[in-house]
Design a protein around this motif. Structure first.
Motif, mmCIF file in Angstrom:
data_model
loop_
_atom_site.group_PDB
_atom_site.id
_atom_site.type_symbol
_atom_site.label_atom_id
_atom_site.label_comp_id
_atom_site.label_asym_id
_atom_site.label_seq_id
_atom_site.Cartn_x
_atom_site.Cartn_y
_atom_site.Cartn_z
ATOM 1 N N UNK A 152 0.806 -1.204 0.000
ATOM 2 C CA UNK A 152 0.000 0.000 0.000
ATOM 3 C C UNK A 152 0.839 1.254 0.000
ATOM 4 N N UNK A 153 0.314 2.301 -0.666
ATOM 5 C CA UNK A 153 0.962 3.605 -0.710
ATOM 6 C C UNK A 153 -0.128 4.664 -0.722
ATOM 7 N N UNK A 154 -0.094 5.574 0.249
ATOM 8 C CA UNK A 154 -1.006 6.714 0.311
ATOM 9 C C UNK A 154 -2.480 6.323 0.170
ATOM 10 N N UNK A 163 -8.729 1.333 -2.840
ATOM 11 C CA UNK A 163 -8.428 2.744 -2.622
ATOM 12 C C UNK A 163 -8.683 3.103 -1.157
ATOM 13 N N UNK A 164 -8.797 2.094 -0.299
ATOM 14 C CA UNK A 164 -9.121 2.298 1.112
ATOM 15 C C UNK A 164 -7.992 1.903 2.051
ATOM 16 N N UNK A 165 -6.804 1.701 1.571
ATOM 17 C CA UNK A 165 -5.745 1.172 2.417
ATOM 18 C C UNK A 165 -5.824 -0.343 2.415
ATOM 19 N N UNK A 166 -4.748 -0.995 2.816
ATOM 20 C CA UNK A 166 -4.697 -2.453 2.746
ATOM 21 C C UNK A 166 -4.737 -3.064 4.134
#
Length: 117
Positions: free
Chosen positions: A55-57, A76-79
């Motif tokens: 994950x990134x940003x 798009x919600x974080x991992x």
């Protein structure tokens, strides 16, 4: 009174049908990998353990293993962290590119529930 019972029964039947059609069908990863075209443009749900994640940003990808196979999920919600038990629903895509890397078959996440071990 008889009319109220009939109206109530019809309302409950209609509400039940709408709820059932709104829920994605849970399937196994092996079925998705065997015939990804069957699931294209359909929302499906999978449940399994996270085996890998990047994950990134707030964006990223994580891999779920349900015991029948593995599938990358883009989000798009974080991992979620490795080892987490996750239920994900979303749409299946082939040849998905993310972060300069091409993934064969992926699930683009629309919702997730998770439980840490």
């Amino acid at each position: 009174m008889h009319l109220v019972k009939r109206f109530g029964s019809a309302f409950l039947l209609l509400a039940g049908m709408l709820l059932l059609t709104a829920c994605p069908s849970q399937t196994t990863i092996s079925k998705i990998n065997a015939d990804p075209g069957r699931y294209r443009n359909k929302e499906v749900a999978i449940v399994g353990n996270v085996t890998d994640s990047y994950g990134v940003l707030g964006n990223g990808a994580y891999e779920i293993d349900d015991g029948t196979g593995r599938l990358w999920v883009v989000t798009r919600r974080g991992v979620p962290s490795r080892g987490a038990r996750v239920g994900a629903k979303g749409h299946v895509y082939n040849g998905f590119q993310f972060g300069g890397r091409t993934f064969g078959t992926v699930l683009e996440e629309t919702a997730r529930s998770s439980k840490q071990r």
